[in-house]
Design an enzyme around this catalytic site. Structure first.
Site, PDB file in Angstrom:
ATOM      1  N   ILE A 133       1.899   0.660  -7.372  1.00 18.02           N
ATOM      2  CA  ILE A 133       1.657  -0.317  -8.446  1.00 18.02           C
ATOM      3  C   ILE A 133       1.650   0.341  -9.821  1.00 18.02           C
ATOM      4  O   ILE A 133       1.608  -0.341 -10.828  1.00 18.02           O
ATOM      5  CB  ILE A 133       0.338  -1.097  -8.229  1.00 18.02           C
ATOM      6  CG1 ILE A 133      -0.847  -0.138  -8.093  1.00 18.02           C
ATOM      7  CG2 ILE A 133       0.443  -2.018  -7.037  1.00 18.02           C
ATOM      8  CD1 ILE A 133      -2.173  -0.789  -8.376  1.00 18.02           C
ATOM      9  N   THR A 152     -16.263   1.699   2.590  1.00 21.36           N
ATOM     10  CA  THR A 152     -14.902   2.154   2.868  1.00 21.36           C
ATOM     11  C   THR A 152     -14.827   3.660   2.626  1.00 21.36           C
ATOM     12  O   THR A 152     -15.825   4.301   2.330  1.00 21.36           O
ATOM     13  CB  THR A 152     -13.921   1.464   1.917  1.00 21.36           C
ATOM     14  OG1 THR A 152     -14.251   1.887   0.590  1.00 21.36           O
ATOM     15  CG2 THR A 152     -14.027  -0.047   2.004  1.00 21.36           C
ATOM     16  N   LYS A 154     -12.264  -0.135 -14.982  1.00 21.65           N
ATOM     17  CA  LYS A 154     -12.832  -1.329 -14.355  1.00 21.65           C
ATOM     18  C   LYS A 154     -13.364  -2.296 -15.401  1.00 21.65           C
ATOM     19  O   LYS A 154     -13.360  -3.508 -15.194  1.00 21.65           O
ATOM     20  CB  LYS A 154     -13.930  -0.930 -13.359  1.00 21.65           C
ATOM     21  CG  LYS A 154     -13.401  -0.255 -12.091  1.00 21.65           C
ATOM     22  CD  LYS A 154     -12.353  -1.089 -11.387  1.00 21.65           C
ATOM     23  CE  LYS A 154     -12.132  -0.723  -9.937  1.00 21.65           C
ATOM     24  NZ  LYS A 154     -10.980  -1.440  -9.351  1.00 21.65           N
ATOM     25  N   TYR A 206     -12.777   5.772 -14.261  1.00 14.52           N
ATOM     26  CA  TYR A 206     -12.870   4.605 -13.370  1.00 14.52           C
ATOM     27  C   TYR A 206     -13.679   3.480 -14.030  1.00 14.52           C
ATOM     28  O   TYR A 206     -13.275   2.318 -14.024  1.00 14.52           O
ATOM     29  CB  TYR A 206     -13.523   5.076 -12.070  1.00 14.52           C
ATOM     30  CG  TYR A 206     -13.676   4.047 -10.986  1.00 14.52           C
ATOM     31  CD1 TYR A 206     -12.592   3.671 -10.193  1.00 14.52           C
ATOM     32  CD2 TYR A 206     -14.917   3.474 -10.712  1.00 14.52           C
ATOM     33  CE1 TYR A 206     -12.748   2.747  -9.172  1.00 14.52           C
ATOM     34  CE2 TYR A 206     -15.082   2.550  -9.691  1.00 14.52           C
ATOM     35  CZ  TYR A 206     -13.997   2.190  -8.927  1.00 14.52           C
ATOM     36  OH  TYR A 206     -14.156   1.270  -7.919  1.00 14.52           O
ATOM     37  N   ASP A 214       0.849  -1.199   0.000  1.00 20.17           N
ATOM     38  CA  ASP A 214       0.000   0.000   0.000  1.00 20.17           C
ATOM     39  C   ASP A 214       0.880   1.243   0.000  1.00 20.17           C
ATOM     40  O   ASP A 214       1.788   1.381   0.820  1.00 20.17           O
ATOM     41  CB  ASP A 214      -0.951   0.036   1.204  1.00 20.17           C
ATOM     42  CG  ASP A 214      -2.185   0.879   0.911  1.00 20.17           C
ATOM     43  OD1 ASP A 214      -3.305   0.333   0.909  1.00 20.17           O
ATOM     44  OD2 ASP A 214      -2.031   2.105   0.656  1.00 20.17           O
TER      45      ASP A 214
HETATM   46  N1  LIG Z   1     -15.793   0.140  -1.730  1.00 21.46           N
HETATM   47  C1  LIG Z   1     -16.624  -0.260  -2.675  1.00 21.46           C
HETATM   48  O1  LIG Z   1     -17.854  -0.346  -2.492  1.00 21.46           O
HETATM   49  C2  LIG Z   1     -16.084  -0.641  -4.010  1.00 21.46           C
HETATM   50  C3  LIG Z   1     -17.004  -0.857  -5.049  1.00 21.46           C
HETATM   51  C4  LIG Z   1     -16.528  -1.260  -6.286  1.00 21.46           C
HETATM   52  C5  LIG Z   1     -15.165  -1.476  -6.465  1.00 21.46           C
HETATM   53  N2  LIG Z   1     -14.291  -1.230  -5.447  1.00 21.46           N
HETATM   54  C6  LIG Z   1     -12.868  -1.483  -5.689  1.00 21.46           C
HETATM   55  O2  LIG Z   1     -12.338  -2.244  -4.622  1.00 21.46           O
HETATM   56  C7  LIG Z   1     -10.977  -1.893  -4.404  1.00 21.46           C
HETATM   57  C8  LIG Z   1     -10.755  -1.487  -2.955  1.00 21.46           C
HETATM   58  O3  LIG Z   1     -11.489  -0.324  -2.672  1.00 21.46           O
HETATM   59  P1  LIG Z   1     -11.676   0.252  -1.197  1.00 21.46           P
HETATM   60  O4  LIG Z   1     -13.067   0.742  -1.153  1.00 21.46           O
HETATM   61  O5  LIG Z   1     -11.199  -0.715  -0.201  1.00 21.46           O
HETATM   62  O6  LIG Z   1     -10.698   1.532  -1.273  1.00 21.46           O
HETATM   63  P2  LIG Z   1      -9.737   2.234  -0.184  1.00 21.46           P
HETATM   64  O7  LIG Z   1      -9.516   3.611  -0.666  1.00 21.46           O
HETATM   65  O8  LIG Z   1     -10.260   2.017   1.198  1.00 21.46           O
HETATM   66  O9  LIG Z   1      -8.379   1.396  -0.324  1.00 21.46           O
HETATM   67  C9  LIG Z   1      -7.590   1.459  -1.476  1.00 21.46           C
HETATM   68  C10 LIG Z   1      -6.127   1.405  -1.061  1.00 21.46           C
HETATM   69  O10 LIG Z   1      -5.322   1.413  -2.254  1.00 21.46           O
HETATM   70  C11 LIG Z   1      -4.151   2.148  -1.975  1.00 21.46           C
HETATM   71  N3  LIG Z   1      -3.535   2.627  -3.214  1.00 21.46           N
HETATM   72  C12 LIG Z   1      -4.005   3.589  -4.046  1.00 21.46           C
HETATM   73  N4  LIG Z   1      -3.165   3.792  -5.056  1.00 21.46           N
HETATM   74  C13 LIG Z   1      -2.146   2.915  -4.886  1.00 21.46           C
HETATM   75  C14 LIG Z   1      -0.958   2.640  -5.632  1.00 21.46           C
HETATM   76  N5  LIG Z   1      -0.675   3.317  -6.737  1.00 21.46           N
HETATM   77  N6  LIG Z   1      -0.131   1.669  -5.185  1.00 21.46           N
HETATM   78  C15 LIG Z   1      -0.415   0.987  -4.053  1.00 21.46           C
HETATM   79  N7  LIG Z   1      -1.495   1.226  -3.305  1.00 21.46           N
HETATM   80  C16 LIG Z   1      -2.361   2.180  -3.714  1.00 21.46           C
HETATM   81  C17 LIG Z   1      -4.624   3.280  -1.091  1.00 21.46           C
HETATM   82  O11 LIG Z   1      -3.557   3.857  -0.348  1.00 21.46           O
HETATM   83  C18 LIG Z   1      -5.675   2.600  -0.224  1.00 21.46           C
HETATM   84  O12 LIG Z   1      -5.157   2.184   1.024  1.00 21.46           O
HETATM   85  C19 LIG Z   1     -10.662  -0.786  -5.413  1.00 21.46           C
HETATM   86  O13 LIG Z   1     -10.078  -1.350  -6.577  1.00 21.46           O
HETATM   87  C20 LIG Z   1     -12.022  -0.232  -5.732  1.00 21.46           C
HETATM   88  O14 LIG Z   1     -12.029   0.399  -6.979  1.00 21.46           O
HETATM   89  C21 LIG Z   1     -14.721  -0.807  -4.228  1.00 21.46           C
END
Ligand SMILES: NC(=O)c1ccc[n+]([C@@H]2O[C@H](COP(=O)([O-])OP(=O)(O)OC[C@H]3O[C@@H](n4cnc5c(N)ncnc54)[C@H](O)[C@@H]3O)[C@@H](O)[C@H]2O)c1
Length: 344
Positions: free
Chosen positions: A73, A197, A167, A163, A37
């Protein structure tokens, strides 16, 4: 014994949210985890090395195995170092879970090139970066698991052109990996999650929750349907040896409901002996293909702001759910017992 004993996983974006729940759940199942992270803000600004380390501390305090990686990443070489770190620290790599993500929401007519590039770089390019390096190892060892995070935003969330496109691209990447790496014993599947989140905290609906309760959705998530730990068991299951036969699939996970998405297939067709011209198409379109159009736009459903295609599972007739055992039910588009050939 845990279901992932002896396995080593790289989980990107696992310092927070869903990734953190996946890393902790996999560690509880016996996997050693590289907790990657960057510790960025929701829009990808800044970095904080303590974010990954805190999850490592949590896992090791509970008796699990984990190591922190705080690189981005978006950096192709850095993604290679994440795979190397897994091998150097724990001796191998078996699982890559691409969870890391950021948001830069904007309507298409207001979106800057920089906003487009930043989101594509993390989600689509970032998934490629880890996958590429791990694929070299997976091919040689004749085993591996890719689990990539997509989103229902791919169905057409109006304010998320960058986004949503990334996706959707991740679904394409997942399908390609499924077809190219399966001959080496590697599977690839995608998750379309929901969890309250900080990503959800950034939506307009979250502001309403804040006004009403004084708290953001993420602060209210523990133990509710929005708990990120609800998403993790399916991810961990897909990583097990028992899931070897599951490949190229897209799973929605929302609370305790897990759904399998159907893949694209033709809904209707027309054909002719000679090449069509626009006039002939205009004449027949409406009564043929035109009567089967499924509009991709978000359905306006009060209280729900998530894009969906067609009729969602939660909108189906509740009587179509079949009890499987205490507290467990199943629904399929063809009724469950029809699908099993036993008659409803
Ligand atoms: N929360 C939802 O309801 C939801 C819905 C659809 C999709 N998603 C997807 O699920 C995944 C997780 O989402 P979340 O809600 O837990 O988000 P979040 O923001 O809580 O966590 C994402 C983490 O990714 C890290 N990050 C960002 N850019 C980075 C990089 N370049 N290198 C390394 N780490 C990096 C951030 O520091 C963060 O800790 C994401 O891919 C998001 O698009 C989430």
């Amino acid at each position: 014994m845990g279901r992932l004993e002896g396995k080593v996983a790289l989980v990107t974006g696992s310092g927070r949210g869903i990734g953190r729940a996946v890393a902790i759940t996999m560690a509880r199942e016996g996997a050693a985890v590289v907790v990657n992270d960057l510790g960025t803000g929701i829009g990808g600004d800044g970095q904080d090395a303590s974010v990954a380390q805190l999850v490592v501390d949590e896992i090791t305090a509970a008796g699990g195995k984990a190591t922190a990686n705080t690189e981005s990443i978006t950096d192709h070489a850095a993604a290679g170092r994440m795979v190397e770190q897994a091998i150097d620290t724990f001796g191998r790599i078996d699982i890559v879970v691409n969870v890391a993500g950021i948001l830069r929401d904007r309507m298409i007519f207001n979106m800057s090139e920089e906003e487009w590039d930043a989101v594509s770089a993390v989600h689509l390019n970032g998934s490629f970066n880890t996958v590429k390096h791990a694929a070299v190892v997976f091919r040689q060892q004749r085993s591996g698991r890719f689990i990539n995070f997509s989103s229902v935003s791919a169905w057409g969330s109006p304010g998320q052109p960058n986004y949503g496109a990334a996706k959707y691209g991740i679904l394409g990447l997942t399908a390609v990996l499924a077809n190219s790496m399966n001959r080496y014993g590697v599977t690839s599947n995608a998750i379309l999650p929901y969890a309250a989140t900080r990503m959800i905290d950034s939506t307009p609906r979250a502001q309403k929750v804040l006004e009403e309760t004084g708290k953001l959705p993420s602060e209210l998530a523990a133990g509710t349907e929005g708990d990120p730990f609800n998403v993790a068991p399916m991810v961990a299951y897909l990583a097990t040896d028992e899931a070897q036969g599951i490949n190229g699939q897209f799973f929605g996970v929302h609370g305790t409901q897990i759904q399998l998405y159907s893949h694209w297939e033709a809904a209707a067709a027309v054909k002719a002996e000679a090449r069509w011209d626009p006039k002939a198409l205009a004449e027949i379109f409406g009564e043929t293909l035109g009567s089967h159009l499924e509009l991709p736009e978000q359905q306006v459903v009060p209280g729900r702001d998530r894009p969906q295609r067609g009729t969602a599972v939660w909108q189906q007739d509740p009587s179509q759910w079949v009890a499987l055992g205490p507290g467990v039910e199943v629904w399929t588009r063809t009724r469950y017992f029809d699908a099993k050939g036993q008659g409803a």
